[in-house]
Design an enzyme around this catalytic site. Structure first.
Site, PDB file in Angstrom:
ATOM      1  N   HIS A 109       0.881  -1.175   0.000  1.00  0.00           N
ATOM      2  CA  HIS A 109       0.000   0.000   0.000  1.00  0.00           C
ATOM      3  C   HIS A 109       0.914   1.219   0.000  1.00  0.00           C
ATOM      4  O   HIS A 109       2.136   1.083   0.064  1.00  0.00           O
ATOM      5  CB  HIS A 109      -0.944  -0.033   1.206  1.00  0.00           C
ATOM      6  CG  HIS A 109      -0.281   0.047   2.548  1.00  0.00           C
ATOM      7  ND1 HIS A 109       0.688  -0.849   2.970  1.00  0.00           N
ATOM      8  CD2 HIS A 109      -0.429   0.929   3.577  1.00  0.00           C
ATOM      9  CE1 HIS A 109       1.078  -0.527   4.191  1.00  0.00           C
ATOM     10  NE2 HIS A 109       0.439   0.545   4.572  1.00  0.00           N
ATOM     11  N   HIS A 117       1.329   3.877   2.110  1.00  0.00           N
ATOM     12  CA  HIS A 117       1.612   4.659   3.320  1.00  0.00           C
ATOM     13  C   HIS A 117       3.104   5.017   3.385  1.00  0.00           C
ATOM     14  O   HIS A 117       3.948   4.320   2.825  1.00  0.00           O
ATOM     15  CB  HIS A 117       1.188   3.880   4.564  1.00  0.00           C
ATOM     16  CG  HIS A 117      -0.279   4.011   4.870  1.00  0.00           C
ATOM     17  ND1 HIS A 117      -0.888   3.366   5.923  1.00  0.00           N
ATOM     18  CD2 HIS A 117      -1.262   4.739   4.248  1.00  0.00           C
ATOM     19  CE1 HIS A 117      -2.177   3.680   5.939  1.00  0.00           C
ATOM     20  NE2 HIS A 117      -2.428   4.503   4.940  1.00  0.00           N
ATOM     21  N   ASP A 138       5.536   4.750   5.346  1.00  0.00           N
ATOM     22  CA  ASP A 138       6.605   3.852   5.782  1.00  0.00           C
ATOM     23  C   ASP A 138       6.766   2.644   4.846  1.00  0.00           C
ATOM     24  O   ASP A 138       7.471   1.678   5.186  1.00  0.00           O
ATOM     25  CB  ASP A 138       6.384   3.391   7.224  1.00  0.00           C
ATOM     26  CG  ASP A 138       5.010   2.780   7.448  1.00  0.00           C
ATOM     27  OD1 ASP A 138       4.047   3.223   6.784  1.00  0.00           O
ATOM     28  OD2 ASP A 138       4.891   1.867   8.281  1.00  0.00           O
ATOM     29  N   HIS A 139       6.135   2.720   3.699  1.00  0.00           N
ATOM     30  CA  HIS A 139       6.226   1.619   2.728  1.00  0.00           C
ATOM     31  C   HIS A 139       6.669   2.066   1.339  1.00  0.00           C
ATOM     32  O   HIS A 139       6.867   1.224   0.462  1.00  0.00           O
ATOM     33  CB  HIS A 139       4.875   0.880   2.642  1.00  0.00           C
ATOM     34  CG  HIS A 139       4.499   0.206   3.924  1.00  0.00           C
ATOM     35  ND1 HIS A 139       4.672  -1.136   4.138  1.00  0.00           N
ATOM     36  CD2 HIS A 139       4.037   0.712   5.085  1.00  0.00           C
ATOM     37  CE1 HIS A 139       4.300  -1.432   5.372  1.00  0.00           C
ATOM     38  NE2 HIS A 139       3.901  -0.335   5.975  1.00  0.00           N
ATOM     39  N   HIS A 145      -6.991  -1.992   5.980  1.00  0.00           N
ATOM     40  CA  HIS A 145      -6.026  -0.992   6.457  1.00  0.00           C
ATOM     41  C   HIS A 145      -6.012   0.171   5.465  1.00  0.00           C
ATOM     42  O   HIS A 145      -6.037   1.333   5.857  1.00  0.00           O
ATOM     43  CB  HIS A 145      -4.649  -1.641   6.566  1.00  0.00           C
ATOM     44  CG  HIS A 145      -3.556  -0.722   7.007  1.00  0.00           C
ATOM     45  ND1 HIS A 145      -3.535  -0.100   8.230  1.00  0.00           N
ATOM     46  CD2 HIS A 145      -2.422  -0.318   6.373  1.00  0.00           C
ATOM     47  CE1 HIS A 145      -2.445   0.648   8.327  1.00  0.00           C
ATOM     48  NE2 HIS A 145      -1.745   0.541   7.217  1.00  0.00           N
ATOM     49  N   ASP A 190       0.631  -4.567   5.977  1.00  0.00           N
ATOM     50  CA  ASP A 190      -0.047  -3.975   7.138  1.00  0.00           C
ATOM     51  C   ASP A 190      -1.469  -4.494   7.334  1.00  0.00           C
ATOM     52  O   ASP A 190      -2.215  -3.958   8.146  1.00  0.00           O
ATOM     53  CB  ASP A 190      -0.050  -2.452   7.040  1.00  0.00           C
ATOM     54  CG  ASP A 190       1.303  -1.854   7.397  1.00  0.00           C
ATOM     55  OD1 ASP A 190       2.231  -2.620   7.702  1.00  0.00           O
ATOM     56  OD2 ASP A 190       1.428  -0.612   7.380  1.00  0.00           O
ATOM     57  N   HIS A 236       5.274  -5.427  11.111  1.00  0.00           N
ATOM     58  CA  HIS A 236       5.904  -4.525  12.079  1.00  0.00           C
ATOM     59  C   HIS A 236       6.015  -5.194  13.448  1.00  0.00           C
ATOM     60  O   HIS A 236       5.592  -4.629  14.454  1.00  0.00           O
ATOM     61  CB  HIS A 236       5.085  -3.222  12.198  1.00  0.00           C
ATOM     62  CG  HIS A 236       5.051  -2.390  10.955  1.00  0.00           C
ATOM     63  ND1 HIS A 236       6.189  -1.959  10.311  1.00  0.00           N
ATOM     64  CD2 HIS A 236       4.009  -1.880  10.238  1.00  0.00           C
ATOM     65  CE1 HIS A 236       5.848  -1.212   9.253  1.00  0.00           C
ATOM     66  NE2 HIS A 236       4.546  -1.163   9.181  1.00  0.00           N
TER      67      HIS A 236
END
Lengths: 265, 265
Positions: free
Chosen positions: B96, B98, B100-101, B182, B204, B249
């Site tokens: 996805h 976001h 942090d990805h 998510h 996630d 995570h």
């Protein structure tokens, strides 16, 4: 708008939640204590009670050392202040069926219980993420169990429950507006009064004034998009009706309001 | 299942979130530091990278003193360990979009960017509660701006983006499974290897093993029901394919895995 309608705010104690559960994705983290109250509408057509707070012993068994409720903050303690008994309540309206909104229902033995059709269905058959919210079923012990407990068979739509859908004017000047998202069948309440601006009670569609101003939904919700839509709807209703919004769990606003035995009219 | 496929886990640093944002409605509250990693699949058809971590300077500007990323934990630092350059990556797959990805996407200049069609649409037109997650758009600076920035006109479905729907086997033994909730277009990844059980990377859709075991969704989500459905789907996929689940995570699980330059094959 009836000139003989009075609105009493009943102080039913307080609970605490982490700020991230009050303000989803925002916080601050850490515990915040918030008020729990009911709204008694003394109206020519009856005595309507919107939300009935929590049952302290139930909350104590679920979350020790959280709920605070002095004897005068029980439903009967508050009704004593205005010379009423729980059996005088003709209609209990529940914004939704979470534990901190239904604790006093069981004491209102002569009341018709008004709620959204979807809310009763959700409480009767909770999904895994709804079970904790709907854990105090004392107001309808047979709702999940069938016939014996409440004596109405498997038909839960008995005269004790009056389920509604859509926006409704349930008595002259008393309006219910659909505001789902926190739960599937959430209703906010508006009361028109002769001597002041309409009072719009958000219920848990909006916990606090900050949440309304900053567009923050409760941490507990079943539908994110619907929750934001309901926040927007509350703002639009307030503007359309020139109403004051009374949020459900706002420690700061609560201090500025007039609790029972005072009233709004 | 190809005998010459290798899977490398790239250590891309760590961030911290409140436990109530990691474990929705459960917590504990208070900060929890968690790993961020990418999955490099060295496959006969190309070098596929599933998620690219965060850009530290971007996170620093957004949340000071949160991201930790040593030089060797940058994407290039990790690729150095196995003798590759970012320009060698043929396909970036994002679970996805976001922050942090996607931080390393922009360095993979020769890669086709693979994602779910709904994900690209969500990132292009975020709703109010999606804006923060989708705030690092450095991998596609024109996505919200139109023609000039990326030079592809308003058609965002350029050869740089390969958008998919449904479950897909994008190369022999590399599978994407739809796991929304998510975010609207989230993909989990499964890689079949010659010498061990399949590796199922949840992305996630599931932050940690505890979340999988205790049925807890991430605090950040766009659809509660879909999030729970995706957790159930991950469990079902793991059983059906006899796969090991690698959550996105999980500080505890991360310590037990083999990071690059080691690999799974």
């Amino acid at each position: 708008m009836t000139s003989d309608t009075k609105v009493y705010l009943l102080d039913l104690g307080s609970m605490a939640l982490d700020g991230l559960m009050i303000y989803w994705m925002h916080g601050p983290s850490g515990p915040i204590r918030f008020p729990v109250y009911g709204v008694l509408i003394d109206h020519p057509d009856g005595k309507f009670l919107y939300d009935t707070g929590f049952d302290k012993s139930f909350i104590d068994s679920m979350i020790p050392n959280n709920a605070i409720q002095a004897e005068r903050q029980t439903l009967q303690g508050q009704l004593d202040l205005i010379g009423l008994r729980a059996s005088d309540i003709t209609h209990v309206i529940n914004s939704h069926y979470h534990v901190d909104h239904v604790g006093g229902n069981k004491h209102c033995k002569h009341a018709t219980t008004v709620c959204h059709k979807c809310e009763l269905e959700a409480a009767a058959r909770p999904r895994v993420f709804e079970e904790r919210g709907y854990s105090d079923m004392s107001f309808a012990p047979g709702l999940r169990g069938g016939a014996q407990s409440i004596g109405y068979g498997d038909d839960i739509y008995t005269p004790r429950f009056e389920t509604l859908t859509g926006d409704q004017e349930i008595a002259k000047g008393i309006f219910l507006f659909e505001t789902p998202g926190h739960t599937p069948g959430h209703y906010s309440l508006m009361v028109k009064l002769a001597g002041r601006r309409p009072m719009l009670f958000s219920g848990d569609a909006c916990y606090t004034q900050r949440a309304l101003d900053e567009n923050i939904i409760p941490g507990a919700h079943v539908d994110v998009q619907a929750s934001f839509d309901s926040l927007a709807r509350l703002r639009q209703l307030a503007e359309q009706h020139d109403a004051d919004v009374f949020c459900s769990h706002d420690p700061d606003s609560w201090k500025t309001w007039q609790p029972a035995p005072g009233f709004y009219s």
